[in-house]
Design a protein around this motif. Structure first.
Motif, PDB file in Angstrom:
ATOM      1  N   GLY A   1      -3.105   2.572 -14.534  1.00  0.00           N
ATOM      2  CA  GLY A   1      -4.339   1.900 -14.931  1.00  0.00           C
ATOM      3  C   GLY A   1      -4.838   2.362 -16.288  1.00  0.00           C
ATOM      4  N   ARG A   2      -5.331   1.425 -17.081  1.00  0.00           N
ATOM      5  CA  ARG A   2      -5.909   1.721 -18.394  1.00  0.00           C
ATOM      6  C   ARG A   2      -7.177   0.890 -18.588  1.00  0.00           C
ATOM      7  NH1 ARG A   2      -2.337   4.745 -17.600  1.00  0.00           N
ATOM      8  NH2 ARG A   2      -0.621   5.394 -18.970  1.00  0.00           N
ATOM      9  N   TRP A   3      -8.164   1.471 -19.251  1.00  0.00           N
ATOM     10  CA  TRP A   3      -9.397   0.744 -19.574  1.00  0.00           C
ATOM     11  C   TRP A   3      -9.885   1.204 -20.930  1.00  0.00           C
ATOM     12  CZ3 TRP A   3     -12.073  -3.385 -18.348  1.00  0.00           C
ATOM     13  CH2 TRP A   3     -13.404  -3.495 -18.761  1.00  0.00           C
ATOM     14  N   LEU A   4      -9.834   0.304 -21.917  1.00  0.00           N
ATOM     15  CA  LEU A   4     -10.306   0.591 -23.268  1.00  0.00           C
ATOM     16  C   LEU A   4      -9.738   1.902 -23.799  1.00  0.00           C
ATOM     17  CD1 LEU A   4     -14.066  -0.498 -22.959  1.00  0.00           C
ATOM     18  CD2 LEU A   4     -12.120  -1.854 -23.742  1.00  0.00           C
TER      19      LEU A   4
ATOM     20  N   CYS B   1      -1.240  12.395 -11.473  1.00  0.00           N
ATOM     21  CA  CYS B   1      -0.563  11.500 -12.406  1.00  0.00           C
ATOM     22  C   CYS B   1      -0.070  12.298 -13.612  1.00  0.00           C
ATOM     23  CB  CYS B   1      -1.517  10.416 -12.914  1.00  0.00           C
ATOM     24  SG  CYS B   1      -2.056   9.256 -11.657  1.00  0.00           S
ATOM     25  N   PRO B   2       1.018  11.859 -14.224  1.00  0.00           N
ATOM     26  CA  PRO B   2       1.427  12.496 -15.479  1.00  0.00           C
ATOM     27  C   PRO B   2       0.395  12.216 -16.560  1.00  0.00           C
ATOM     28  CG  PRO B   2       2.727  10.527 -15.069  1.00  0.00           C
ATOM     29  CD  PRO B   2       1.935  10.779 -13.824  1.00  0.00           C
ATOM     30  N   PRO B   3       0.199  13.142 -17.480  1.00  0.00           N
ATOM     31  CA  PRO B   3      -0.772  12.909 -18.559  1.00  0.00           C
ATOM     32  C   PRO B   3      -0.396  11.693 -19.390  1.00  0.00           C
ATOM     33  CG  PRO B   3      -0.064  15.208 -18.500  1.00  0.00           C
ATOM     34  CD  PRO B   3       0.842  14.450 -17.585  1.00  0.00           C
ATOM     35  N   CYS B   4      -1.406  11.001 -19.866  1.00  0.00           N
ATOM     36  CA  CYS B   4      -1.205   9.860 -20.755  1.00  0.00           C
ATOM     37  C   CYS B   4      -1.357  10.356 -22.194  1.00  0.00           C
ATOM     38  CB  CYS B   4      -2.211   8.759 -20.442  1.00  0.00           C
ATOM     39  SG  CYS B   4      -2.121   7.349 -21.561  1.00  0.00           S
ATOM     40  N   ALA B   5      -0.247  10.498 -22.885  1.00  0.00           N
ATOM     41  CA  ALA B   5      -0.260  11.119 -24.219  1.00  0.00           C
ATOM     42  C   ALA B   5      -1.029  10.299 -25.241  1.00  0.00           C
ATOM     43  CB  ALA B   5       1.171  11.337 -24.696  1.00  0.00           C
ATOM     44  N   ASP B   6      -1.010   8.961 -25.096  1.00  0.00           N
ATOM     45  CA  ASP B   6      -1.675   8.126 -26.100  1.00  0.00           C
ATOM     46  C   ASP B   6      -3.056   7.657 -25.644  1.00  0.00           C
ATOM     47  OD1 ASP B   6      -0.777   6.468 -24.120  1.00  0.00           O
ATOM     48  OD2 ASP B   6       0.007   4.914 -25.453  1.00  0.00           O
TER      49      ASP B   6
ATOM     50  N   LYS C   1       3.301   5.796  -2.708  1.00  0.00           N
ATOM     51  CA  LYS C   1       4.542   6.557  -2.844  1.00  0.00           C
ATOM     52  C   LYS C   1       4.878   6.823  -4.302  1.00  0.00           C
ATOM     53  CE  LYS C   1       9.507   6.319  -1.767  1.00  0.00           C
ATOM     54  NZ  LYS C   1      10.573   5.509  -1.116  1.00  0.00           N
ATOM     55  N   TYR C   2       4.724   5.811  -5.144  1.00  0.00           N
ATOM     56  CA  TYR C   2       5.093   5.929  -6.555  1.00  0.00           C
ATOM     57  C   TYR C   2       3.889   6.140  -7.469  1.00  0.00           C
ATOM     58  CZ  TYR C   2       9.643   4.381  -4.919  1.00  0.00           C
ATOM     59  OH  TYR C   2      10.838   4.287  -4.251  1.00  0.00           O
ATOM     60  N   SER C   3       2.730   6.429  -6.864  1.00  0.00           N
ATOM     61  CA  SER C   3       1.505   6.696  -7.649  1.00  0.00           C
ATOM     62  C   SER C   3       1.289   5.615  -8.709  1.00  0.00           C
ATOM     63  CB  SER C   3       1.578   8.077  -8.302  1.00  0.00           C
ATOM     64  OG  SER C   3       1.675   9.093  -7.327  1.00  0.00           O
TER      65      SER C   3
ATOM     66  N   ASP D   1       0.829  -1.203   0.000  1.00  0.00           N
ATOM     67  CA  ASP D   1       0.000   0.000   0.000  1.00  0.00           C
ATOM     68  C   ASP D   1       0.864   1.254   0.000  1.00  0.00           C
ATOM     69  OD1 ASP D   1      -2.468  -1.191  -0.057  1.00  0.00           O
ATOM     70  OD2 ASP D   1      -2.737  -1.184   2.107  1.00  0.00           O
ATOM     71  N   ALA D   2       1.871   1.257   0.863  1.00  0.00           N
ATOM     72  CA  ALA D   2       2.742   2.427   0.969  1.00  0.00           C
ATOM     73  C   ALA D   2       3.514   2.655  -0.329  1.00  0.00           C
ATOM     74  CB  ALA D   2       3.705   2.251   2.139  1.00  0.00           C
ATOM     75  N   ILE D   3       4.006   1.573  -0.936  1.00  0.00           N
ATOM     76  CA  ILE D   3       4.731   1.685  -2.209  1.00  0.00           C
ATOM     77  C   ILE D   3       3.785   2.146  -3.323  1.00  0.00           C
ATOM     78  CG2 ILE D   3       5.939   0.358  -3.990  1.00  0.00           C
ATOM     79  CD1 ILE D   3       6.987  -1.437  -1.707  1.00  0.00           C
ATOM     80  N   PHE D   4       2.586   1.584  -3.333  1.00  0.00           N
ATOM     81  CA  PHE D   4       1.576   1.925  -4.331  1.00  0.00           C
ATOM     82  C   PHE D   4       1.293   3.423  -4.314  1.00  0.00           C
ATOM     83  CE2 PHE D   4      -2.799   2.279  -5.861  1.00  0.00           C
ATOM     84  CZ  PHE D   4      -2.801   1.459  -6.964  1.00  0.00           C
TER      85      PHE D   4
END
Length: 326
Positions: free
Chosen positions: A85-88, A163-168, A78-80, A73-76
Motif C-alpha cells: 500500500g502507498r498513499w501520497l 513489512c520490508p522497508p520502502c526505500a523510496d 501469507k504474503y503480507s 484473505d489467507a493469501i493476503f
C-alpha cells in the motif's frame, strides 16, 4: 438506454434509477454501499446488461464466491500483501479497498479527533492526517489524529517486523501535514498511563469536560465528532482493554474500526472478532451496531456505528471490572 428497456432486465427486488433518488439516507454510511449491479444469469459477459439491486454485493455472493474471498484473505496475510500500500508517497499497510472505506468515513463524518492505536511507521496516521487537512481546507473542522504506539515511527521505519522497508517512501512523521495534524503518544495502548495521556489530549482538544465526580470523571462534548481506529493489538486480552479504554469515546453516529478482524479464522484462535463480540455483550443493547456484512464486498476490518449514547465512558470500565470478578 431507455427506462422501459432497462425495466426488462430488472427482477422483483430491483429498483430503477428514479427510485434511488427517493431513498432516504440514514445515519449509517454502510447504506450507501448497499447497491449493486448484477449480471442476469445466463447473460453473456460482454453484453453490458446488468440488474440494479438494493443489496450489498456481499449479500449476493454464492458459497463458492465467499470461499474465494476467504482464500484471498489467507493469501493476503501469507504474503503480507498489505505491505504494497502507498498513499501520497508513504507506505500504508492497508488493503486498497479499506483505504477507500476509511476515507469515506473520515470525509463524511469530518471528525474533530481520530483516536488511533498502532501507529507503527505512521502510514495510516499520515493517511488520516491528509484527509483531515483536506477537510479543513474545504472549511471543515481542524481535526487532529491522536496516535498511540510503544515506539515512535522513526525507531521502526527501517524495521522488517511486518513489512520490508520502502526505500523510496517518505517518512510520514517528517511531513508538514504530520506537524499540523498529528499528536503522537509513545506508550502501550492498553496501559493505564497511556490511556490517561489520551484523556489529557482530549481535554486539550475540547472533546472532554472534566467533572468533580469519581464515578463519572468527565463528560463528552456532544458538539464534537470522534472516530476510533484500533490496530495496535490483535490478541484477545490486549484488544479487549483497548476496546474498553477507547471505544466509548466514539460519538453518536460516528464509527469504531476494528482492524484485521479476519485473523481469528486465519490464526485459528480468539482474536479481534472474539474480543469485539465480548465487548458488544457488555455494551447496552443497540449502543454499537455492526452490519456484519462488510461495507460492500470486501474488507479486512469491521466497522461499527455508535447508534446511541446511553451510558458514560465509566460504564464500560465498571462492566469490565464486574466481568473479571464473576
Amino acid at each position: 438506454m431507455a427506462l422501459w428497456l432497462l425495466a426488462l432486465f430488472l427482477g422483483a427486488d430491483a429498483v430503477t434509477f428514479a427510485d434511488l433518488e427517493s431513498v432516504t439516507l440514514g445515519p449509517s454510511l454502510a447504506e450507501s454501499f448497499k447497491v449493486s449491479l448484477v449480471r442476469p444469469e445466463g447473460e453473456p459477459p460482454n453484453s453490458g446488461q446488468k440488474t440494479l439491486v438494493q443489496q450489498s454485493s456481499l449479500q449476493l455472493l454464492s458459497d463458492d464466491e465467499i470461499k474465494t474471498l476467504e482464500d484471498y484473505d489467507a493469501i493476503f496475510e501469507k504474503y503480507s500483501m498489505f505491505c504494497n500500500g502507498r498513499w501520497l508517497g508513504v507506505q500504508v499497510l492497508q488493503d486498497s479497498q479499506d483505504l477507500m472505506y476509511l476515507q469515506h468515513i473520515v470525509y463524511m463524518k469530518k471528525p474533530d479527533v481520530i483516536i488511533e492505536t498502532g501507529t507503527y511507521k505512521g502510514g495510516l496516521t499520515y493517511f488520516f492526517a491528509t484527509i483531515l487537512d483536506w477537510i479543513q481546507r474545504e472549511g471543515g473542522p481542524s481535526g487532529q489524529v491522536v496516535s498511540v504506539d510503544r515506539h515512535h515511527p522513526d525507531l521502526v521505519f527501517a524495521a522488517n517486523w511486518f513489512c520490508p522497508p520502502c526505500a523510496d517512501c517518505l517518512r510520514s512523521y517528517q511531513t508538514p501535514v504530520w506537524e499540523r495534524k498529528v499528536r503522537f503518544i509513545q506508550g502501550l495502548a492498553d496501559d493505564q498511563e497511556t490511556f490517561q495521556e489520551v484523556i489529557a489530549h482530549l481535554h486539550d482538544l475540547g472533546s472532554l469536560t472534566p467533572l468533580q465526580d469519581q464515578d463519572v470523571p468527565f463528560r463528552m462534548n456532544e458538539s464534537q465528532t470522534i472516530v476510533v481506529n484500533l490496530d495496535a493489538n490483535h490478541e484477545f486480552q490486549g484488544l479487549m482493554k483497548e476496546l474498553i479504554y477507547y471505544a466509548p469515546f466514539v460519538t453518536l453516529n460516528s464509527y469504531l474500526i476494528v482492524q484485521d478482524a479476519k485473523l481469528d479464522k486465519i490464526w485459528g484462535t480468539a482474536g479481534p472478532t472474539a474480543a469485539l463480540n465480548a465487548f458488544l455483550q457488555m455494551s447496552p443493547e443497540g449502543e454499537f451496531v455492526a452490519p456484519w456484512e462488510k461495507f460492500h464486498g470486501y474488507s479486512q476490518h469491521i466497522y461499527l456505528r455508535r447508534a446511541q449514547v446511553t451510558v458514560p465512558h465509566s460504564y464500560f470500565m465498571q462492566a469490565a471490572f464486574h466481568a473479571m470478578k464473576s
